[in-house]
Design a protein around this motif. Structure first.
Motif, mmCIF file in Angstrom:
data_model
loop_
_atom_site.group_PDB
_atom_site.id
_atom_site.type_symbol
_atom_site.label_atom_id
_atom_site.label_comp_id
_atom_site.label_asym_id
_atom_site.label_seq_id
_atom_site.Cartn_x
_atom_site.Cartn_y
_atom_site.Cartn_z
ATOM 1 N N ALA A 12 0.904 -1.121 -0.040
ATOM 2 C CA ALA A 12 0.098 0.042 -0.049
ATOM 3 C C ALA A 12 0.757 1.234 0.021
ATOM 4 O O ALA A 12 0.558 2.049 -0.649
ATOM 5 N N TYR A 13 2.078 1.171 0.649
ATOM 6 C CA TYR A 13 2.983 2.324 0.690
ATOM 7 C C TYR A 13 3.397 2.714 -0.612
ATOM 8 O O TYR A 13 3.415 3.861 -1.027
ATOM 9 N N ARG A 14 3.621 1.663 -1.526
ATOM 10 C CA ARG A 14 4.218 1.840 -2.822
ATOM 11 C C ARG A 14 2.894 2.593 -3.421
ATOM 12 O O ARG A 14 3.432 3.825 -4.255
ATOM 13 N N VAL A 15 1.803 2.434 -3.318
ATOM 14 C CA VAL A 15 0.666 3.194 -4.088
ATOM 15 C C VAL A 15 0.470 4.505 -3.658
ATOM 16 O O VAL A 15 0.485 5.362 -4.308
ATOM 17 N N ARG A 16 0.729 4.423 -2.312
ATOM 18 C CA ARG A 16 0.647 5.867 -1.732
ATOM 19 C C ARG A 16 1.380 6.895 -2.280
ATOM 20 O O ARG A 16 1.277 8.171 -2.569
ATOM 21 N N ILE A 17 2.781 6.195 -2.422
ATOM 22 C CA ILE A 17 3.848 7.190 -3.124
ATOM 23 C C ILE A 17 3.678 7.744 -4.537
ATOM 24 O O ILE A 17 3.643 8.685 -4.950
ATOM 25 N N ALA A 18 3.012 6.644 -5.277
ATOM 26 C CA ALA A 18 2.695 6.845 -6.585
ATOM 27 C C ALA A 18 1.592 7.860 -6.683
ATOM 28 O O ALA A 18 1.681 8.732 -7.519
ATOM 29 N N LEU A 19 0.582 7.872 -6.101
ATOM 30 C CA LEU A 19 -0.647 8.791 -5.924
ATOM 31 C C LEU A 19 -0.086 10.041 -5.413
ATOM 32 O O LEU A 19 -0.263 11.209 -6.296
ATOM 33 N N THR A 100 11.762 -7.158 -8.936
ATOM 34 C CA THR A 100 12.797 -7.581 -7.981
ATOM 35 C C THR A 100 12.266 -7.418 -6.604
ATOM 36 O O THR A 100 12.415 -8.350 -5.619
ATOM 37 N N VAL A 101 11.727 -6.442 -6.171
ATOM 38 C CA VAL A 101 11.243 -6.189 -4.968
ATOM 39 C C VAL A 101 9.785 -6.806 -4.684
ATOM 40 O O VAL A 101 9.544 -7.563 -3.942
ATOM 41 N N ALA A 102 8.698 -6.543 -5.609
ATOM 42 C CA ALA A 102 7.399 -6.818 -5.409
ATOM 43 C C ALA A 102 7.158 -8.307 -5.585
ATOM 44 O O ALA A 102 6.238 -8.968 -5.336
ATOM 45 N N CYS A 167 9.306 3.669 -6.078
ATOM 46 C CA CYS A 167 8.124 3.474 -5.371
ATOM 47 C C CYS A 167 7.856 1.993 -4.563
ATOM 48 O O CYS A 167 7.417 1.786 -3.496
ATOM 49 N N CYS A 168 8.864 1.117 -4.973
ATOM 50 C CA CYS A 168 9.083 0.015 -4.387
ATOM 51 C C CYS A 168 10.061 -0.181 -3.609
ATOM 52 O O CYS A 168 10.095 -0.899 -2.563
ATOM 53 N N LEU A 169 10.973 0.294 -3.935
ATOM 54 C CA LEU A 169 12.419 0.480 -3.142
ATOM 55 C C LEU A 169 12.238 0.908 -1.764
ATOM 56 O O LEU A 169 12.803 0.402 -0.850
ATOM 57 N N VAL A 170 11.643 2.194 -1.673
ATOM 58 C CA VAL A 170 11.437 2.886 -0.366
ATOM 59 C C VAL A 170 10.898 1.934 0.593
ATOM 60 O O VAL A 170 11.265 1.898 1.801
ATOM 61 N N PRO A 171 9.648 1.522 0.351
ATOM 62 C CA PRO A 171 8.835 0.792 1.224
ATOM 63 C C PRO A 171 9.695 -0.678 1.545
ATOM 64 O O PRO A 171 9.739 -1.056 2.574
ATOM 65 N N GLN A 172 10.503 -1.305 0.620
ATOM 66 C CA GLN A 172 11.062 -2.444 1.005
ATOM 67 C C GLN A 172 12.249 -1.973 2.184
ATOM 68 O O GLN A 172 12.631 -2.970 2.771
ATOM 69 N N VAL A 173 12.938 -0.786 1.997
ATOM 70 C CA VAL A 173 13.886 -0.360 2.843
ATOM 71 C C VAL A 173 13.040 -0.495 4.485
ATOM 72 O O VAL A 173 13.912 -0.968 5.246
ATOM 73 N N PHE A 174 11.960 0.285 4.411
ATOM 74 C CA PHE A 174 11.301 0.438 5.564
ATOM 75 C C PHE A 174 11.225 -0.913 6.308
ATOM 76 O O PHE A 174 11.479 -1.098 7.241
ATOM 77 N N PRO A 185 25.504 -3.186 3.565
ATOM 78 C CA PRO A 185 25.964 -3.866 2.388
ATOM 79 C C PRO A 185 25.318 -3.291 1.122
ATOM 80 O O PRO A 185 25.622 -3.837 0.174
ATOM 81 N N TYR A 186 24.325 -2.496 1.116
ATOM 82 C CA TYR A 186 23.543 -1.912 0.103
ATOM 83 C C TYR A 186 23.500 -0.473 0.178
ATOM 84 O O TYR A 186 22.617 0.410 0.230
ATOM 85 N N PRO A 187 24.694 -0.164 -0.247
ATOM 86 C CA PRO A 187 25.061 1.505 -0.418
ATOM 87 C C PRO A 187 24.134 2.214 -1.405
ATOM 88 O O PRO A 187 23.708 3.572 -1.039
ATOM 89 N N THR A 188 24.003 1.782 -2.538
ATOM 90 C CA THR A 188 23.314 2.259 -3.744
ATOM 91 C C THR A 188 21.927 2.300 -3.387
ATOM 92 O O THR A 188 21.066 3.490 -3.601
ATOM 93 N N ILE A 189 21.104 1.372 -2.719
ATOM 94 C CA ILE A 189 19.944 1.340 -2.262
ATOM 95 C C ILE A 189 19.669 2.479 -1.314
ATOM 96 O O ILE A 189 18.633 3.337 -1.352
ATOM 97 N N MET A 190 20.498 2.486 -0.489
ATOM 98 C CA MET A 190 20.425 3.632 0.557
ATOM 99 C C MET A 190 20.721 5.007 0.272
ATOM 100 O O MET A 190 19.929 5.819 0.511
ATOM 101 N N ARG A 191 21.590 5.095 -0.927
ATOM 102 C CA ARG A 191 21.629 6.408 -1.302
ATOM 103 C C ARG A 191 20.529 6.857 -2.043
ATOM 104 O O ARG A 191 19.965 8.042 -2.093
#
Ligand SMILES: N[C@@H](CCC(=O)N[C@@H](CS)C(=O)NCC(=O)O)C(=O)O
Length: 214
Positions: A12-19, A100-102, A167-174, A185-191
């Motif tokens: 749901a977080y993904r969709v909230r970001i897109a909206l 890859t996330v979803a 939209c998928c990356l940020v909720p997966q980090v959460f 180990p995930y510096p690009t994702i975190m940047r």
């Protein structure tokens, strides 16, 4: 437009970001995933989404489930602030990152999978947490490699504008941080995560900012 949502649901977080990125106003309809054994499993919500999963979007008399299907629908109906790039190859890359996330990471730690692990198979809470962390690390490692080794990666996952991949990356980090995964180990994702979270669209979609936040 109505979004059936739960503050901590990463789909749901993904969709909230897109909206928010597209500036589409919507009414949030909270469905509590834990209360009363899970409101998503009750007759009222199954009448909306028979798959009994969040989110679902109701628009113009239609109900759509699956966060990626919803975001693609928003992309087609509200092309302003595109969340997919221009060429087929670039669009395919964004979808690859998003899936890859979803498709490959999130489902293995979903609530109903975890309930089956503890309730039916009878694993301990420690083993359950180990399962979650293992599949989160596996998914994040794949995503990190895809992002770090591709010249298309820019300020965001693809170039310098946010896309469905972000939209998928940020909720997966959460989700990963919530379950204690070491993110070093995930510096690009975190940047990219940090760049996204500078934008109000991402900030306003955060679980802590939702009307049903606890
Ligand atoms: N692939 C689906 C996943 C939906 C999903 O798993 N939603 C979770 C919340 S993030 C859920 O409703 N879980 C309830 C349950 O497992 O009973 C999507 O992208 O929308």
């Amino acid at each position: 437009m109505k979004l059936y949502t739960y503050f901590r649901s990463s789909a749901a977080y993904r969709v909230r970001i897109a909206l928010n990125l597209k500036g589409i106003p919507y009414d949030a309809v909270p469905v509590h995933l834990l209360r009363n054994g899970g409101e998503q499993l009750g007759d009222a919500y199954r009448a909306v989404n028979p798959a009994a999963l969040l989110p679902a979007l109701e628009d113009d008399g239609n109900v759509i489930g699956q966060s990626l299907a919803i975001m693609e629908y928003l992309e087609e109906t509200h092309p302003q602030t595109p969340l997919l790039p221009a060429t087929p190859a670039e669009r395919a890359r964004v979808r690859e990152l998003a899936l890859t996330v979803a498709a490959d990471t999130h489902p293995l730690g979903n609530l109903r999978v975890l309930k089956y692990l503890t309730g039916t198979i009878g694993v301990t809470e420690d083993i359950k947490l180990g399962w979650q962390q293992h599949w989160l690390r596996t998914g994040l490692s794949g995503l990190e490699s895809l992002l770090a080794n591709d010249a298309h990666t820019g300020r965001y996952s693809h170039g310098d504008k946010p896309t469905l991949a972000d939209c998928c990356l940020v909720p997966q980090v959460f989700g990963a941080q919530r379950f204690g995964v070491d993110m070093t180990p995930y510096p690009t994702i975190m940047r990219i995560h940090a760049a996204c979270n500078e934008l109000p669209a991402f900030q306003l979609a955060h679980p802590s900012r939702q009307p049903d936040a606890e």
